[in-house]
Design an enzyme around this catalytic site. Structure first.
Site, PDB file in Angstrom:
ATOM      1  N   ASP A 198      12.960  52.474 -17.743  1.00 38.09           N
ATOM      2  CA  ASP A 198      12.258  51.061 -17.555  1.00 38.09           C
ATOM      3  C   ASP A 198      10.780  51.427 -17.802  1.00 38.09           C
ATOM      4  O   ASP A 198       9.952  50.436 -18.260  1.00 38.09           O
ATOM      5  CB  ASP A 198      12.520  50.177 -16.127  1.00 38.09           C
ATOM      6  CG  ASP A 198      13.262  48.997 -16.230  1.00 38.09           C
ATOM      7  OD1 ASP A 198      13.595  48.578 -17.463  1.00 38.09           O
ATOM      8  OD2 ASP A 198      13.902  48.938 -15.546  1.00 38.09           O
ATOM      9  N   GLN A 223      17.239  45.763 -11.996  1.00 38.31           N
ATOM     10  CA  GLN A 223      17.043  44.548 -12.605  1.00 38.31           C
ATOM     11  C   GLN A 223      15.911  43.926 -11.721  1.00 38.31           C
ATOM     12  O   GLN A 223      16.097  43.712 -10.624  1.00 38.31           O
ATOM     13  CB  GLN A 223      18.111  43.745 -12.869  1.00 38.31           C
ATOM     14  CG  GLN A 223      17.620  42.488 -13.713  1.00 38.31           C
ATOM     15  CD  GLN A 223      17.078  42.685 -14.986  1.00 38.31           C
ATOM     16  OE1 GLN A 223      17.305  43.751 -15.749  1.00 38.31           O
ATOM     17  NE2 GLN A 223      16.444  41.871 -15.581  1.00 38.31           N
ATOM     18  N   LYS A 257      22.701  44.178 -21.290  1.00 39.81           N
ATOM     19  CA  LYS A 257      22.469  45.833 -21.259  1.00 39.81           C
ATOM     20  C   LYS A 257      23.624  46.540 -21.118  1.00 39.81           C
ATOM     21  O   LYS A 257      23.875  47.460 -22.051  1.00 39.81           O
ATOM     22  CB  LYS A 257      21.505  46.031 -20.024  1.00 39.81           C
ATOM     23  CG  LYS A 257      20.091  45.602 -20.055  1.00 39.81           C
ATOM     24  CD  LYS A 257      19.249  45.415 -19.020  1.00 39.81           C
ATOM     25  CE  LYS A 257      17.981  44.854 -19.231  1.00 39.81           C
ATOM     26  NZ  LYS A 257      17.047  44.683 -18.128  1.00 39.81           N
TER      27      LYS A 257
END
Ligand code: GUN
Length: 288
Positions: free
Chosen positions: A119, A96, A52
């Site tokens: 997200d 994460q 990412k």
């Protein structure tokens, strides 16, 4: 032989568009910025987060790379998120998953401002998605729908069978596939489904997102179906320098011979997840 869905190439086109949008914003003095938080050192998570961050740099965006020890307390993480919520230079916040077991993922996700929830995991984002209202869509399901559209795979009236009911893939994907612009009929199989092959054999579109290498075998697939493999499983392989090889949830070699379309692992769904994340970040930065 199936048509191989080149997720890497399709993702590259999305990222080209993101780079142009980023350039325009930068000219106006706005540099899109994503804060990426990793707690602990789960090897797969380290690899995802690194991917990412590379994508952010390539798009010309700013990345705040925040790596915290596994012993970080929930209170410390929540305080960090509150500071990032209040920081106007930060457009997106990504924590994460999975988190270490002493930290509540629900409380952490709830703490992220929905305006920065790139997200698409916050309950407000999930609610907006289900209701078809504007908001950030979760990256992997959105990337899968993008692949189906890009490959012109017929979804309207198609029977889509999803294996797996995770909050990150299975549940949101079911919601996106029944939207009117996609118009699929969806079956979701999970650990409570006695014999999922009864359903997979009827699937025009089969999406495997369970995290079990090679679970889906050729006998479970309808000839000509589109097979989307979300699994990224590390299988030990002593012939590799890393000591493992990445395998999907489907038996690629056998299914490639009978499916209409198939995504490889790696190079299928994975690159799309990152591309959709980059798109969400630039969108967050474009939003006044
Ligand atoms: N863990 C596995 N997939 C994801 C994802 O898309 N986002 C985050 N934050 N964590 C993950």
């Amino acid at each position: 032989m199936a048509i191989i869905i080149d997720g890497k190439a399709i993702a590259a086109k999305v990222r080209d568009d993101v780079r142009l949008r980023t350039q325009k914003l930068t000219e106006r003095g706005i540099r899109p910025c994503l804060a990426v938080i990793l707690v602990g050192e789960n090897p797969a998570s380290v690899s995802y987060v690194t991917g990412k961050e590379k994508a952010l740099a390539e798009a010309g965006m700013d990345g705040r790379d925040i790596r915290l020890p596994a012993a970080t307390s929930e209170a410390e993480l929540l305080a960090l998120i509150a500071a990032l919520n209040a920081d106007s230079a930060v457009h997106g916040i990504l924590v994460q998953l999975p988190l270490p077991p002493h930290i509540s993922e629900d409380r952490v996700i709830n703490a992220i401002s929905p305006e920065k929830d790139v997200d698409g995991f916050h309950p407000v984002s999930v609610g907006n998605m289900v209701l078809g209202r504007p908001g950030f869509l979760p990256c992997t399901p959105n990337g899968i729908v993008y692949l189906l559209k890009e490959m012109q795979i017929k979804t309207a009236g198609a029977h889509a069978v999803i294996l797996g009911r995770s909050n990150i893939v299975g549940k949101p994907l079911a919601s996106l596939l029944i939207r009117r612009d996609v118009n699929a009929t969806v079956t979701v199989c999970h650990t409570g489904t006695p014999d999922f092959s009864l359903y997979t054999k009827q699937a025009d579109i089969l999406i495997a997102a369970v995290g079990k290498p090679g679970l889906v075998t050729a006998g479970m697939v309808k000839p000509g179906a589109a097979v989307i493999d979300v699994g990224v499983n590390r299988v030990p392989d002593s012939s590799r320098k890393s000591g493992f090889v990445l395998r999907g949830d489907v038996d690629y070699d056998a299914i490639e011979k009978i499916a209409g379309w198939i995504t490889p692992v790696p190079g299928g769904v994975g690159p799309m997840t990152i591309a959709m994340l980059m798109r969400n970040v630039v969108e967050a930065a474009e939003t006044p």
